[in-house]
Design a protein around this motif. Structure first.
Motif, PDB file in Angstrom:
ATOM      1  N   TRP A  70      -5.679  -2.747  -5.479  1.00 61.38           N
ATOM      2  CA  TRP A  70      -6.158  -4.109  -5.248  1.00 61.38           C
ATOM      3  C   TRP A  70      -4.992  -5.078  -5.093  1.00 61.38           C
ATOM      4  O   TRP A  70      -5.017  -5.949  -4.224  1.00 61.38           O
ATOM      5  N   MET A  71      -3.951  -4.933  -5.892  1.00 59.58           N
ATOM      6  CA  MET A  71      -2.830  -5.861  -5.869  1.00 59.58           C
ATOM      7  C   MET A  71      -1.847  -5.556  -4.745  1.00 59.58           C
ATOM      8  O   MET A  71      -1.427  -6.455  -4.009  1.00 59.58           O
ATOM      9  N   THR A  72      -1.476  -4.308  -4.604  1.00 57.09           N
ATOM     10  CA  THR A  72      -0.467  -3.946  -3.607  1.00 57.09           C
ATOM     11  C   THR A  72      -1.089  -3.533  -2.278  1.00 57.09           C
ATOM     12  O   THR A  72      -0.397  -3.526  -1.258  1.00 57.09           O
ATOM     13  N   GLY A  73      -2.366  -3.170  -2.302  1.00 55.04           N
ATOM     14  CA  GLY A  73      -3.027  -2.686  -1.099  1.00 55.04           C
ATOM     15  C   GLY A  73      -2.965  -1.169  -1.006  1.00 55.04           C
ATOM     16  O   GLY A  73      -1.979  -0.543  -1.415  1.00 55.04           O
ATOM     17  N   GLU A  74      -4.013  -0.568  -0.498  1.00 52.31           N
ATOM     18  CA  GLU A  74      -4.083   0.891  -0.403  1.00 52.31           C
ATOM     19  C   GLU A  74      -3.021   1.456   0.524  1.00 52.31           C
ATOM     20  O   GLU A  74      -2.405   2.489   0.229  1.00 52.31           O
ATOM     21  N   ASP A  75      -2.787   0.794   1.657  1.00 55.65           N
ATOM     22  CA  ASP A  75      -1.798   1.300   2.612  1.00 55.65           C
ATOM     23  C   ASP A  75      -0.406   1.329   1.995  1.00 55.65           C
ATOM     24  O   ASP A  75       0.369   2.268   2.229  1.00 55.65           O
ATOM     25  N   GLU A  76      -0.079   0.297   1.199  1.00 60.26           N
ATOM     26  CA  GLU A  76       1.237   0.286   0.571  1.00 60.26           C
ATOM     27  C   GLU A  76       1.362   1.394  -0.469  1.00 60.26           C
ATOM     28  O   GLU A  76       2.421   2.002  -0.613  1.00 60.26           O
ATOM     29  N   CYS A  77       0.284   1.684  -1.194  1.00 60.86           N
ATOM     30  CA  CYS A  77       0.314   2.792  -2.153  1.00 60.86           C
ATOM     31  C   CYS A  77       0.654   4.098  -1.433  1.00 60.86           C
ATOM     32  O   CYS A  77       1.520   4.862  -1.887  1.00 60.86           O
ATOM     33  N   ARG A  78      -0.036   4.345  -0.335  1.00 62.54           N
ATOM     34  CA  ARG A  78       0.215   5.578   0.417  1.00 62.54           C
ATOM     35  C   ARG A  78       1.643   5.621   0.939  1.00 62.54           C
ATOM     36  O   ARG A  78       2.330   6.652   0.870  1.00 62.54           O
ATOM     37  N   TRP A  79       2.121   4.473   1.468  1.00 61.59           N
ATOM     38  CA  TRP A  79       3.456   4.442   2.063  1.00 61.59           C
ATOM     39  C   TRP A  79       4.542   4.649   1.020  1.00 61.59           C
ATOM     40  O   TRP A  79       5.493   5.413   1.242  1.00 61.59           O
ATOM     41  N   ARG A  80       4.435   3.991  -0.126  1.00 59.29           N
ATOM     42  CA  ARG A  80       5.482   4.135  -1.131  1.00 59.29           C
ATOM     43  C   ARG A  80       5.564   5.579  -1.643  1.00 59.29           C
ATOM     44  O   ARG A  80       6.655   6.105  -1.874  1.00 59.29           O
ATOM     45  N   LEU A  81       4.440   6.225  -1.821  1.00 55.91           N
ATOM     46  CA  LEU A  81       4.445   7.618  -2.252  1.00 55.91           C
ATOM     47  C   LEU A  81       5.029   8.523  -1.172  1.00 55.91           C
ATOM     48  O   LEU A  81       5.839   9.407  -1.459  1.00 55.91           O
ATOM     49  N   ALA A  82       4.634   8.290   0.086  1.00 55.03           N
ATOM     50  CA  ALA A  82       5.163   9.102   1.186  1.00 55.03           C
ATOM     51  C   ALA A  82       6.662   8.882   1.362  1.00 55.03           C
ATOM     52  O   ALA A  82       7.414   9.813   1.664  1.00 55.03           O
ATOM     53  N   GLN A  83       7.100   7.648   1.174  1.00 51.83           N
ATOM     54  CA  GLN A  83       8.527   7.339   1.277  1.00 51.83           C
ATOM     55  C   GLN A  83       9.304   8.057   0.169  1.00 51.83           C
ATOM     56  O   GLN A  83      10.362   8.649   0.416  1.00 51.83           O
ATOM     57  N   ALA A  84       8.782   8.018  -1.057  1.00 47.39           N
ATOM     58  CA  ALA A  84       9.451   8.691  -2.172  1.00 47.39           C
ATOM     59  C   ALA A  84       9.491  10.199  -1.958  1.00 47.39           C
ATOM     60  O   ALA A  84      10.472  10.868  -2.321  1.00 47.39           O
ATOM     61  N   ALA A  85       8.435  10.731  -1.352  1.00 45.86           N
ATOM     62  CA  ALA A  85       8.363  12.176  -1.137  1.00 45.86           C
ATOM     63  C   ALA A  85       9.429  12.679  -0.172  1.00 45.86           C
ATOM     64  O   ALA A  85       9.732  13.879  -0.154  1.00 45.86           O
ATOM     65  N   GLN A  86      10.001  11.772   0.631  1.00 42.48           N
ATOM     66  CA  GLN A  86      11.050  12.176   1.563  1.00 42.48           C
ATOM     67  C   GLN A  86      12.298  12.664   0.832  1.00 42.48           C
ATOM     68  O   GLN A  86      13.074  13.453   1.363  1.00 42.48           O
TER      69      GLN A  86
END
Length: 436
Positions: A70-86
């Motif tokens: 709700w605060m950061t947005g669903e798309d940002e949640c997905r992106w930050r996790l995908a970015q970290a997974a790199q």
């Protein structure tokens, strides 16, 4: 369109049936355990908390970002996790409260990201009933994956055997953690004591990691594939703006994503300490974030050089954002938990008083001119001032929230904003162009 980020890495959300079960220390100890084994660990915190991420950052050796759909947005949640997974060999997410508490809940994030949840369950005073609690967590939602649990505060090997016997065949016991002082950290009225105040934190984390290692918790969780589109670059609305950011033991509640956004919009950040420095750096705007000014009232009051510099900045009508503890420090007076009265920066008439009772808690938003800055509030203080609020935040439920004051180009409130949710509003605050 930019290329999507795709990577597969072991990942888990560490949660619990409720607060106080030990998940914060277990997450930190897991991060340190795998870091000590030579793995690159990235940890995230579900929700708006500032204090746990400080410990998790020390434990993992990498910045800890907040994830809250709700605060950061669903798309940002997905992106930050995908970015970290790199770059990571392991991703851990620490949940908040109980696994299904809140809207959205930690479970909602786990489902959104496809991460399995591993509950930490305090087994004190339980035997086979431990299995019923674990089964309830695992079966409450069909779309959430829970296949293993961690038992905390286990009294003996026999106790651990009883816990294991009580589990259904669909669940396994990842490990039993003993009642060990190494799995505790000191707390105060807003949560854990700040990581920077614990001079032996590294040693504490190493001891906690050793406890987990002896309990067999060094096994990696199941791999998860993360896939997300990178976000568009924010507009360069703060190009050439020099922002002074207060950062020390009194002003430390800062989302790393907020700093990232300011820099991405072109701002140059200058960090300073209202506790130690006597003057401001040469800046165009100030950010006084939340923290614990009430614990350092005497030092802040005695630092007349800094108070005069901040007052001169304000009188020159230069922008200032003051959040929560920053708001409290801007008042004429600040009354601490012992009833001692200290001089504030004097930018706003009135008194900020620390209270024993919680005064505000929850997710909030500040809608303005077609934009909405989302964030939260969490404070044990009240403010008495003759000023009238220029705006009010809104609780997630839609009801009226925190007053937001404006005095010249000072914007002050108990509301903590998550800057990436409304870059244009944030730029308006720090450039002094925000209109009512």
């Amino acid at each position: 369109m930019s290329n999507p980020l795709v990577a597969t890495v072991p990942a888990a959300l560490i949660s619990a049936p409720g607060s106080g079960q030990g998940k914060s220390l277990v997450t930190a100890a897991l991060a340190r355990l795998h870091r000590n084994a030579g793995r690159r660990v990235r940890v995230f915190k579900f929700g708006p908390d500032y204090l746990d991420p400080m410990v998790l950052e020390v434990a993992s050796g990498a910045p800890v970002y907040q994830l809250q759909p709700w605060m950061t947005g669903e798309d940002e949640c997905r992106w930050r996790l995908a970015q970290a997974a790199q770059e990571a060999d392991l991703i851990l997410v620490e949940g908040a409260m109980g696994l299904f508490d809140g809207t959205p809940s930690s479970a909602d994030l786990a489902v959104l990201a496809g991460i399995p949840a591993i509950p930490v369950i305090d087994a004190w005073g339980m035997a086979q009933t431990f299995g019923a609690v674990a089964l309830g967590l695992a079966s409450y939602r069909d779309d959430l994956r829970v296949t293993e649990v961690i038992a905390n505060r286990v009294a003996s090997e026999r106790h651990g055997a009883l816990l294991k016997e009580g589990l259904p065949d669909s669940l396994s016991l990842l490990g039993c953690l003993p009642r060990d002082e190494a799995l505790n950290l000191p707390e105060r009225h807003l949560g854990l004591v700040q990581a920077g105040e614990l001079t032996d934190l590294d040693a504490r984390l190493d001891r906690a990691a050793e406890v987990l290692l002896q309990a067999g918790l060094d096994r990696l969780p199941a791999p998860v594939t993360f896939d997300a589109e990178p976000p568009a670059a924010p507009p360069a609305l703060l190009q050439g703006c020099r922002i002074g950011v207060a950062r020390d033991a009194a002003f430390a509640f800062i989302y790393p994503a907020n700093l990232d956004l300011l820099r991405a919009m072109g701002a140059e950040l200058e960090f300073f300490s209202p506790l130690q420095h006597r003057a401001l750096p040469k800046v165009d705007a100030l950010w006084l974030p939340g923290g614990y000014p009430e614990l350092h009232g005497a030092i802040l009051s005695d630092n007349t050089g800094m108070r005069d510099a901040i007052m001169a900045h304000h009188r020159a009508n230069k922008p200032i954002l003051a959040e929560c503890g920053g708001l409290m420090s801007c008042m004429t007076q600040l009354v601490d938990g012992d009833g001692a009265v200290h001089s504030g920066f004097g930018l706003m008439p009135g008194t900020a008083t620390l209270t024993k009772k919680l005064q505000g808690l929850g997710m909030h938003a500040w809608p303005l001119h077609g934009h909405t800055l989302r964030g939260h509030t969490f404070h044990h203080a009240v403010v008495e001032t003759p000023l009238t609020a220029s705006w009010k935040s809104q609780k997630q439920s839609g009801t009226e929230g925190e007053p937001i004051y404006r005095s010249g180009n000072l914007v002050a409130s108990f509301f903590h904003g998550y800057f990436p949710s409304a870059p244009e509003m944030v730029a308006g605050i720090f450039s002094g162009t925000l209109t009512e």
